[in-house]
Design a protein around this motif. Sequence first.
Motif, short mmCIF file in Angstrom:
data_model
loop_
_atom_site.label_atom_id
_atom_site.label_comp_id
_atom_site.label_asym_id
_atom_site.label_seq_id
_atom_site.Cartn_x
_atom_site.Cartn_y
_atom_site.Cartn_z
N ARG A 296 0.83 -1.20 0.00
CA ARG A 296 0.00 0.00 0.00
C ARG A 296 0.87 1.25 0.00
O ARG A 296 0.60 2.22 -0.71
CB ARG A 296 -0.92 -0.01 1.22
N SER A 297 1.93 1.24 0.79
CA SER A 297 2.84 2.39 0.84
C SER A 297 3.54 2.58 -0.50
O SER A 297 3.68 3.71 -0.99
CB SER A 297 3.89 2.19 1.94
N GLN B 226 6.20 14.65 0.01
CA GLN B 226 5.11 15.48 0.53
C GLN B 226 3.77 15.06 -0.05
O GLN B 226 2.76 15.00 0.65
CB GLN B 226 5.39 16.95 0.22
N ARG B 227 3.73 14.77 -1.35
CA ARG B 227 2.48 14.39 -1.98
C ARG B 227 1.98 13.05 -1.46
O ARG B 227 0.77 12.86 -1.27
CB ARG B 227 2.68 14.31 -3.50
N ALA B 228 2.89 12.13 -1.21
CA ALA B 228 2.50 10.80 -0.72
C ALA B 228 2.16 10.81 0.76
O ALA B 228 1.47 9.90 1.24
CB ALA B 228 3.62 9.80 -0.99
N GLY B 229 2.66 11.81 1.49
CA GLY B 229 2.41 11.85 2.92
C GLY B 229 3.16 10.79 3.69
O GLY B 229 2.65 10.26 4.69
N VAL B 230 4.38 10.50 3.23
CA VAL B 230 5.21 9.49 3.90
C VAL B 230 6.59 10.09 4.16
O VAL B 230 6.91 11.18 3.67
CB VAL B 230 5.34 8.20 3.06
N LEU C 248 11.17 6.29 3.74
CA LEU C 248 10.34 5.23 3.16
C LEU C 248 10.40 5.29 1.64
O LEU C 248 10.48 4.25 0.97
CB LEU C 248 8.90 5.38 3.63
N VAL C 249 10.37 6.51 1.09
CA VAL C 249 10.44 6.65 -0.37
C VAL C 249 11.76 6.09 -0.88
O VAL C 249 11.79 5.28 -1.83
CB VAL C 249 10.29 8.13 -0.80
#
Length: 211
Positions: A14-15, A42-46, A50-51
Amino acid sequence: MPRSVSTNEALRERSRERILGAALEVFAEKGFEAASISDVTQRAGVSRGLVTYYFPNKQRLAAELLDRWLDGIGAILDLRGSADEKLAGIIDGTLMAAASTLPVQRLAISLMMQPGTHPVFAEVEEAKSVRVAQIEDAIRSIFTARGAADPAVEEMLLRATLEGVTVKLAIYPDTFPVEAIRRRLHAQYGLPEPSTPLPIQSPAVDRLRAK
């Protein structure tokens, strides 16, 4: 209670999907070169960590998006019916995909053409060389069945035509007459006239203009 292996795997997937979705949006809005990993984060909110855990750099994100784009093209391998029905399915399916997934198409075109990211596309295409060859051969077999003198040239011409249509649609999304082009392509290949229009926006205009 500790989470199960399957639950952890679902959360990771999901992430990953959230990151890819955010990357697609950011790249489509800002362009690949101008976008940053921070924008995607920022757009993913993670977290940035993690990215970069899944995708160490922008090139890896672009490679994954292109990989999926090529997989989408591979759907033509599942077409059934006569040679004419398959050819009509390729034309209609490509136009539907171009019109309904415009951000993906625009991004793929951009990544293929820009000098900075063309090597990424070449790398993905090479990694999927077997799949790409299957797609090419499937189209060539259609033209063989239709009696073409040079199925390989016909395959390359069809793909170039449809890719050109996709480029124009990406540039002129509000004024490109998809349905009229579709019917012209059907007539060009001697296919029956479509009985119903595609369920997508298709303005009746005689000049392409950006809005």
